[in-house]
Write a protein that holds these residues in place. Structure first.
Motif, PDB file in Angstrom:
ATOM      1  N   ASP A   1       5.143  -4.037  10.430  1.00  0.00           N
ATOM      2  CA  ASP A   1       5.125  -4.776  11.692  1.00  0.00           C
ATOM      3  C   ASP A   1       5.485  -6.229  11.385  1.00  0.00           C
ATOM      4  OD1 ASP A   1       4.509  -5.991  14.124  1.00  0.00           O
ATOM      5  OD2 ASP A   1       2.591  -4.960  14.348  1.00  0.00           O
ATOM      6  N   ASN A   2       6.301  -6.850  12.222  1.00  0.00           N
ATOM      7  CA  ASN A   2       6.720  -8.237  11.974  1.00  0.00           C
ATOM      8  C   ASN A   2       5.571  -9.234  12.057  1.00  0.00           C
ATOM      9  OD1 ASN A   2       9.424  -7.720  11.505  1.00  0.00           O
ATOM     10  ND2 ASN A   2       9.939  -7.833  13.680  1.00  0.00           N
ATOM     11  N   ASP A   3       4.626  -9.012  12.968  1.00  0.00           N
ATOM     12  CA  ASP A   3       3.502  -9.940  13.142  1.00  0.00           C
ATOM     13  C   ASP A   3       2.290  -9.157  13.630  1.00  0.00           C
ATOM     14  OD1 ASP A   3       1.830 -12.103  13.452  1.00  0.00           O
ATOM     15  OD2 ASP A   3       3.113 -13.174  14.859  1.00  0.00           O
ATOM     16  N   PRO A   4       1.647  -8.414  12.721  1.00  0.00           N
ATOM     17  CA  PRO A   4       0.511  -7.589  13.137  1.00  0.00           C
ATOM     18  C   PRO A   4      -0.672  -8.418  13.600  1.00  0.00           C
ATOM     19  CG  PRO A   4       1.001  -7.317  10.780  1.00  0.00           C
ATOM     20  CD  PRO A   4       1.936  -8.339  11.308  1.00  0.00           C
ATOM     21  N   GLU A   5      -1.358  -7.940  14.623  1.00  0.00           N
ATOM     22  CA  GLU A   5      -2.543  -8.640  15.139  1.00  0.00           C
ATOM     23  C   GLU A   5      -3.618  -8.806  14.076  1.00  0.00           C
ATOM     24  OE1 GLU A   5      -3.972  -6.389  18.482  1.00  0.00           O
ATOM     25  OE2 GLU A   5      -2.973  -7.751  19.878  1.00  0.00           O
ATOM     26  N   ALA A   6      -3.714  -7.840  13.170  1.00  0.00           N
ATOM     27  CA  ALA A   6      -4.780  -7.860  12.168  1.00  0.00           C
ATOM     28  C   ALA A   6      -4.587  -8.965  11.132  1.00  0.00           C
ATOM     29  CB  ALA A   6      -4.877  -6.503  11.471  1.00  0.00           C
ATOM     30  N   VAL A   7      -3.373  -9.465  10.979  1.00  0.00           N
ATOM     31  CA  VAL A   7      -3.112 -10.548  10.021  1.00  0.00           C
ATOM     32  C   VAL A   7      -3.542 -11.855  10.686  1.00  0.00           C
ATOM     33  CG1 VAL A   7      -1.334 -11.820   8.771  1.00  0.00           C
ATOM     34  CG2 VAL A   7      -1.265  -9.321   8.831  1.00  0.00           C
TER      35      VAL A   7
ATOM     36  N   LEU B   1     -10.465 -11.754   5.583  1.00  0.00           N
ATOM     37  CA  LEU B   1     -11.707 -11.237   5.013  1.00  0.00           C
ATOM     38  C   LEU B   1     -12.268 -10.095   5.862  1.00  0.00           C
ATOM     39  CD1 LEU B   1     -13.422 -14.656   4.193  1.00  0.00           C
ATOM     40  CD2 LEU B   1     -11.729 -13.428   2.838  1.00  0.00           C
ATOM     41  N   GLY B   2     -11.373  -9.442   6.588  1.00  0.00           N
ATOM     42  CA  GLY B   2     -11.754  -8.336   7.455  1.00  0.00           C
ATOM     43  C   GLY B   2     -11.918  -8.721   8.912  1.00  0.00           C
TER      44      GLY B   2
ATOM     45  N   ALA C   1      -9.960  -8.984  20.285  1.00  0.00           N
ATOM     46  CA  ALA C   1      -9.395 -10.306  20.005  1.00  0.00           C
ATOM     47  C   ALA C   1      -9.399 -10.659  18.515  1.00  0.00           C
ATOM     48  CB  ALA C   1     -10.121 -11.368  20.810  1.00  0.00           C
ATOM     49  N   PRO C   2      -8.616  -9.949  17.698  1.00  0.00           N
ATOM     50  CA  PRO C   2      -8.628 -10.237  16.262  1.00  0.00           C
ATOM     51  C   PRO C   2      -8.239 -11.680  15.925  1.00  0.00           C
ATOM     52  CG  PRO C   2      -6.888  -8.660  16.821  1.00  0.00           C
ATOM     53  CD  PRO C   2      -7.711  -8.854  18.052  1.00  0.00           C
ATOM     54  N   GLY C   3      -7.328 -12.277  16.684  1.00  0.00           N
ATOM     55  CA  GLY C   3      -6.960 -13.670  16.428  1.00  0.00           C
ATOM     56  C   GLY C   3      -8.129 -14.617  16.643  1.00  0.00           C
ATOM     57  N   THR C   4      -8.898 -14.353  17.678  1.00  0.00           N
ATOM     58  CA  THR C   4     -10.084 -15.167  17.942  1.00  0.00           C
ATOM     59  C   THR C   4     -11.126 -14.955  16.852  1.00  0.00           C
ATOM     60  OG1 THR C   4      -9.659 -15.125  20.312  1.00  0.00           O
ATOM     61  CG2 THR C   4     -11.924 -15.633  19.617  1.00  0.00           C
ATOM     62  N   MET C   5     -11.288 -13.723  16.408  1.00  0.00           N
ATOM     63  CA  MET C   5     -12.244 -13.447  15.328  1.00  0.00           C
ATOM     64  C   MET C   5     -11.812 -14.147  14.034  1.00  0.00           C
ATOM     65  SD  MET C   5     -14.692 -11.784  16.578  1.00  0.00           S
ATOM     66  CE  MET C   5     -14.476 -12.408  18.224  1.00  0.00           C
TER      67      MET C   5
ATOM     68  N   ALA D   1       0.834  -1.192   0.000  1.00  0.00           N
ATOM     69  CA  ALA D   1       0.000   0.000   0.000  1.00  0.00           C
ATOM     70  C   ALA D   1       0.874   1.248   0.000  1.00  0.00           C
ATOM     71  CB  ALA D   1      -0.890   0.001   1.231  1.00  0.00           C
ATOM     72  N   PRO D   2       0.366   2.339  -0.515  1.00  0.00           N
ATOM     73  CA  PRO D   2       1.111   3.590  -0.458  1.00  0.00           C
ATOM     74  C   PRO D   2       1.412   3.967   0.994  1.00  0.00           C
ATOM     75  CG  PRO D   2      -0.912   3.836  -1.738  1.00  0.00           C
ATOM     76  CD  PRO D   2      -0.922   2.471  -1.156  1.00  0.00           C
ATOM     77  N   ALA D   3       2.461   4.758   1.196  1.00  0.00           N
ATOM     78  CA  ALA D   3       2.894   5.120   2.548  1.00  0.00           C
ATOM     79  C   ALA D   3       1.771   5.750   3.363  1.00  0.00           C
ATOM     80  CB  ALA D   3       4.092   6.059   2.472  1.00  0.00           C
ATOM     81  N   HIS D   4       0.873   6.484   2.738  1.00  0.00           N
ATOM     82  CA  HIS D   4      -0.198   7.142   3.481  1.00  0.00           C
ATOM     83  C   HIS D   4      -1.352   6.187   3.825  1.00  0.00           C
ATOM     84  CE1 HIS D   4      -1.581   7.299  -0.684  1.00  0.00           C
ATOM     85  NE2 HIS D   4      -2.801   7.351  -0.182  1.00  0.00           N
ATOM     86  N   ALA D   5      -1.310   4.956   3.336  1.00  0.00           N
ATOM     87  CA  ALA D   5      -2.417   4.021   3.535  1.00  0.00           C
ATOM     88  C   ALA D   5      -1.947   2.748   4.211  1.00  0.00           C
ATOM     89  CB  ALA D   5      -3.068   3.698   2.198  1.00  0.00           C
ATOM     90  N   ARG D   6      -1.285   2.879   5.339  1.00  0.00           N
ATOM     91  CA  ARG D   6      -0.733   1.698   5.987  1.00  0.00           C
ATOM     92  C   ARG D   6      -1.499   1.234   7.214  1.00  0.00           C
ATOM     93  NH1 ARG D   6       5.667   1.733   5.011  1.00  0.00           N
ATOM     94  NH2 ARG D   6       5.505   2.173   2.821  1.00  0.00           N
ATOM     95  N   SER D   7      -2.712   1.644   7.368  1.00  0.00           N
ATOM     96  CA  SER D   7      -3.519   1.069   8.436  1.00  0.00           C
ATOM     97  C   SER D   7      -4.136  -0.216   7.875  1.00  0.00           C
ATOM     98  CB  SER D   7      -4.611   2.038   8.876  1.00  0.00           C
ATOM     99  OG  SER D   7      -5.627   2.092   7.905  1.00  0.00           O
ATOM    100  N   PRO D   8      -4.424  -1.177   8.741  1.00  0.00           N
ATOM    101  CA  PRO D   8      -5.036  -2.417   8.227  1.00  0.00           C
ATOM    102  C   PRO D   8      -6.310  -2.163   7.430  1.00  0.00           C
ATOM    103  CG  PRO D   8      -4.336  -2.721  10.487  1.00  0.00           C
ATOM    104  CD  PRO D   8      -4.158  -1.251  10.176  1.00  0.00           C
ATOM    105  N   THR D   9      -7.137  -1.237   7.884  1.00  0.00           N
ATOM    106  CA  THR D   9      -8.392  -0.950   7.181  1.00  0.00           C
ATOM    107  C   THR D   9      -8.126  -0.440   5.772  1.00  0.00           C
ATOM    108  OG1 THR D   9      -9.406  -0.425   9.293  1.00  0.00           O
ATOM    109  CG2 THR D   9     -10.565   0.320   7.330  1.00  0.00           C
TER     110      THR D   9
END
Length: 172
Positions: A87-93, A30-31, A38-42, A8-16
């Motif tokens: 991030d090496n291991d983002p919660e959102a992934v 899938l979001g 608890a993103p991992g649980t989701m 993503a472009p530098a200005h668009a680096r939030s997970p959303t």
């Protein structure tokens, strides 16, 4: 596809902001990984809810091929999304949770009690990260590092489930 083509472009680096791209969309479960709670649980729950679509539609040979492909894809895609997020291991992934749970469910008796126990055990191992999960998480980086800890949690889950089924704690 090169790494820069999905970054993503530098200005668009939030997970959303990354949801626009199919690779990131899958890596973010899938979001489901965007959950504030608890993103991992989701992600794990998303994998559990998607499982019937796979298991009832594919013969076992295709299902195995699919899981192998999803695992290999996950190593690459999770690394790409982590890099894009800086991030090496983002919660959102959470693709790693989804695929690892699919491996667990492949070998879990097809009843709600056994599957519920599998999900709970998998989350327990993934959250607490007992040895060797924590060691691998610290030593292996990138997409492989993101995937490997969940795959080890899956193996540990399957071991406990096998013992529980063997001793009739869970139905076959």
């Amino acid at each position: 596809m090169t790494r820069t083509s999905v970054r993503a472009p530098a200005h668009a680096r939030s997970p959303t902001a990354l949801l626009w791209h199919p690779v990131h969309f899958l890596s973010l479960g899938l979001g489901s990984g965007l959950s504030r709670w608890a993103p991992g649980t989701m992600g794990t729950l998303a994998g559990w809810f998607l499982w019937p679509l796979l298991v009832h539609q594919l013969p076992i040979e295709w299902l195995l091929a699919w899981l192998i492909a999803c695992t290999g894809f996950g190593v690459w895609a999770c690394g790409v999304t982590a890099h894009a997020l800086g991030d090496n291991d983002p919660e959102a992934v959470v693709w790693d949770e989804i695929v690892a749970l699919w491996w667990v469910l492949l070998f879990t008796p097809a009843n709600w009690l056994a599957q519920g126990a599998a999900v709970a055990l998998f989350r327990l191992f993934d959250i607490t990260k007992p040895w060797p999960i924590r060691m691998m998480e610290r030593r292996v980086k990138g997409g492989l590092g993101i995937m490997i800890d969940d795959l080890i949690a899956a193996v540990m889950t399957l071991f406990v489930l096998a013992v529980a089924v063997h001793y009739d704690v869970l139905p076959r």
